[in-house]
Design an enzyme around this catalytic site. Structure first.
Site, PDB file in Angstrom:
ATOM      1  N   ALA A  14       0.821  -1.224   0.000  1.00  0.00           N
ATOM      2  CA  ALA A  14       0.000   0.000   0.000  1.00  0.00           C
ATOM      3  C   ALA A  14       0.853   1.271   0.000  1.00  0.00           C
ATOM      4  O   ALA A  14       0.318   2.371  -0.005  1.00  0.00           O
ATOM      5  CB  ALA A  14      -0.934   0.003   1.215  1.00  0.00           C
ATOM      6  N   ARG A  39       8.354   0.409   3.228  1.00  0.00           N
ATOM      7  CA  ARG A  39       8.791   1.787   3.447  1.00  0.00           C
ATOM      8  C   ARG A  39       7.886   2.521   4.445  1.00  0.00           C
ATOM      9  O   ARG A  39       6.807   2.995   4.105  1.00  0.00           O
ATOM     10  CB  ARG A  39       8.861   2.528   2.104  1.00  0.00           C
ATOM     11  CG  ARG A  39      10.025   2.053   1.248  1.00  0.00           C
ATOM     12  CD  ARG A  39       9.929   2.556  -0.158  1.00  0.00           C
ATOM     13  NE  ARG A  39       8.763   2.050  -0.855  1.00  0.00           N
ATOM     14  CZ  ARG A  39       8.372   2.465  -2.051  1.00  0.00           C
ATOM     15  NH1 ARG A  39       9.061   3.382  -2.689  1.00  0.00           N
ATOM     16  NH2 ARG A  39       7.301   1.936  -2.623  1.00  0.00           N
ATOM     17  N   ASP A  64       8.753  -6.864   5.708  1.00  0.00           N
ATOM     18  CA  ASP A  64       9.119  -7.462   4.417  1.00  0.00           C
ATOM     19  C   ASP A  64       8.294  -8.728   4.229  1.00  0.00           C
ATOM     20  O   ASP A  64       8.439  -9.703   4.977  1.00  0.00           O
ATOM     21  CB  ASP A  64      10.625  -7.775   4.410  1.00  0.00           C
ATOM     22  CG  ASP A  64      11.112  -8.192   3.018  1.00  0.00           C
ATOM     23  OD1 ASP A  64      10.315  -8.778   2.257  1.00  0.00           O
ATOM     24  OD2 ASP A  64      12.282  -7.928   2.701  1.00  0.00           O
ATOM     25  N   TYR A 157       8.559 -13.470 -14.180  1.00  0.00           N
ATOM     26  CA  TYR A 157       7.440 -12.651 -13.688  1.00  0.00           C
ATOM     27  C   TYR A 157       6.120 -13.299 -14.133  1.00  0.00           C
ATOM     28  O   TYR A 157       5.190 -13.460 -13.324  1.00  0.00           O
ATOM     29  CB  TYR A 157       7.537 -11.208 -14.209  1.00  0.00           C
ATOM     30  CG  TYR A 157       6.367 -10.357 -13.757  1.00  0.00           C
ATOM     31  CD1 TYR A 157       6.220  -9.996 -12.420  1.00  0.00           C
ATOM     32  CD2 TYR A 157       5.382  -9.938 -14.661  1.00  0.00           C
ATOM     33  CE1 TYR A 157       5.128  -9.239 -11.991  1.00  0.00           C
ATOM     34  CE2 TYR A 157       4.292  -9.175 -14.244  1.00  0.00           C
ATOM     35  CZ  TYR A 157       4.169  -8.833 -12.910  1.00  0.00           C
ATOM     36  OH  TYR A 157       3.081  -8.087 -12.480  1.00  0.00           O
ATOM     37  N   PRO A 187      -4.801  -6.821 -14.180  1.00  0.00           N
ATOM     38  CA  PRO A 187      -4.621  -5.667 -15.066  1.00  0.00           C
ATOM     39  C   PRO A 187      -3.489  -5.862 -16.061  1.00  0.00           C
ATOM     40  O   PRO A 187      -2.528  -6.598 -15.805  1.00  0.00           O
ATOM     41  CB  PRO A 187      -4.266  -4.527 -14.099  1.00  0.00           C
ATOM     42  CG  PRO A 187      -4.253  -5.112 -12.715  1.00  0.00           C
ATOM     43  CD  PRO A 187      -4.208  -6.599 -12.853  1.00  0.00           C
ATOM     44  N   VAL A 190      -0.273  -0.552 -15.972  1.00  0.00           N
ATOM     45  CA  VAL A 190      -0.889   0.427 -15.064  1.00  0.00           C
ATOM     46  C   VAL A 190       0.143   1.501 -14.718  1.00  0.00           C
ATOM     47  O   VAL A 190       1.207   1.188 -14.152  1.00  0.00           O
ATOM     48  CB  VAL A 190      -1.358  -0.234 -13.746  1.00  0.00           C
ATOM     49  CG1 VAL A 190      -2.139   0.771 -12.897  1.00  0.00           C
ATOM     50  CG2 VAL A 190      -2.207  -1.477 -14.015  1.00  0.00           C
ATOM     51  N   PHE A 195       5.927   0.397 -10.698  1.00  0.00           N
ATOM     52  CA  PHE A 195       6.180  -0.920 -11.282  1.00  0.00           C
ATOM     53  C   PHE A 195       7.349  -0.906 -12.285  1.00  0.00           C
ATOM     54  O   PHE A 195       8.278  -1.711 -12.183  1.00  0.00           O
ATOM     55  CB  PHE A 195       4.898  -1.436 -11.956  1.00  0.00           C
ATOM     56  CG  PHE A 195       5.032  -2.790 -12.569  1.00  0.00           C
ATOM     57  CD1 PHE A 195       4.873  -3.930 -11.804  1.00  0.00           C
ATOM     58  CD2 PHE A 195       5.343  -2.940 -13.916  1.00  0.00           C
ATOM     59  CE1 PHE A 195       5.012  -5.202 -12.368  1.00  0.00           C
ATOM     60  CE2 PHE A 195       5.490  -4.192 -14.488  1.00  0.00           C
ATOM     61  CZ  PHE A 195       5.316  -5.327 -13.711  1.00  0.00           C
TER      62      PHE A 195
END
Ligand code: NDP
Ligand code: 8X3
Length: 263
Positions: A14, A39, A64, A157, A187, A190, A195
């Site tokens: 988030a 973070r 993490d 990925y 999606p 984006v 990303f």
């Protein structure tokens, strides 16, 4: 404010992008929000914004997701007010690198598998038992078009997101008799996310991949996640595959210039 007040959503990843936009969307609609990521400063800033703009309770948990012990400690310290988690949004994830299989970086591979797959599993393992006990809950996974198709150099990925797609289906089989919904959103490209910057290891120049077409924005995905979560109890949207109008699939994008921008 809506009648959703009192419901709790836990959002992984988030601190930026889709997860951040989703936190805003749910807070706007009166949800209590648990925001997670590594973070701390980004989470603190978002918490302040959500509380002042929408007047909802917000809990920030910095850990993490690749480390099960850290995940467990974070979940164990959730205060009573947030303990009844209605929705788990398994969203934290990343692409690291873009290279043919024979040149792939092993560290990139480990990072993607540990975050996209093991992180999602850890959080699900920690939170789903509480949902089973209550006989209700909703788990929404962020998959990707990369969970349905593959593209050049996307190998690991794409494999990690194909695994998310398999897990969403498998989790649904295991949990539907407990009254728990399992959904996913898939999606295409984006923007308003980190990303691309993360995929190219911080190289801002390489990360400029959205300049010649108009992709989805993080808030478009957030809106869809909210729609998925807002259905009546008997309705479960299993998957939503969504792309910008200029994107046909992973490999066909109209890169002749940005169209349909709303200014
Ligand atoms: P961002 O990079 O903006 O967000 C990724 C989020 O994941 C950040 O909040 C980041 O937080 C968190 N995260 C990454 N690694 C860890 C970790 N080890 N522990 C905890 N949190 C972590 O990108 P997006 O918003 O685009 O990505 C969200 C999801 O959407 C991902 O699963 C991605 O694969 C998926 N997706 C993205 C698309 C796109 O084109 N942007 C398209 C389709 C799917 P922090 O760095 O603070 O830890
Ligand atoms: C992110 C979209 O096409 O870069 O999942 O894999 S793509």
């Amino acid at each position: 404010m809506s009648n959703k007040i009192g419901k709790v959503i836990l959002i992984t990843g988030a601190s930026s992008g889709i997860g951040k936009a989703t936190a805003k969307r749910f807070a706007k609609n009166g949800y209590k929000v648990i925001i997670t990521g590594r973070r701390k400063s980004k989470l603190k800033a978002l918490k302040k914004e959500l509380k002042s703009k929408f007047g909802v309770s917000v809990l920030d948990l910095s850990f993490d997701i690749r480390n099960f012990k850290e995940c467990k400690e974070a979940i164990n310290k959730i205060p009573r007010e947030f303990q009844e988690i209605n929705i788990l949004f398994n969203n934290a994830g990343l692409a690291s690198g873009l290279a043919p299989i024979h040149e792939g970086d092993i560290n990139d591979w480990e990072t993607m598998i540990d975050t996209n797959l093991k992180g999602l599993l850890y959080m699900t393992r920690l939170i789903s038992p509480m949902m089973v006990k209550k006989g209700k809950g909703h788990i929404i996974n962020t998959c990707s078009t990369a969970g349905h198709e593959v593209y050049p150099n996307g190998n690991v990925y794409c494999a990690s997101k194909h695994a998310v797609e398999a897990l969403s289906r498998a989790m649904r089989i295991d949990l539907h008799k407990s009254g728990i919904k399992v959904s996913q959103v898939s999606p295409g490209h984006v923007e308003e996310t980190e990303f691309a910057k993360v995929r190219f290891h911080g190289d801002e120049k390489k990360a400029k991949i959205y300049e010649d077409f108009n992709p989805l924005k993080s808030k478009d995905v957030a809106k869809m996640v909210y729609y998925i979560a807002s259905q009546p109890r008997h309705v479960n949207i299993q998957d939503v595959v969504m792309m910008g109008t200029q994107q046909a699939n992973s490999n066909f994008i109209d890169r002749s210039g940005r169209k349909f921008d709303r200014r």
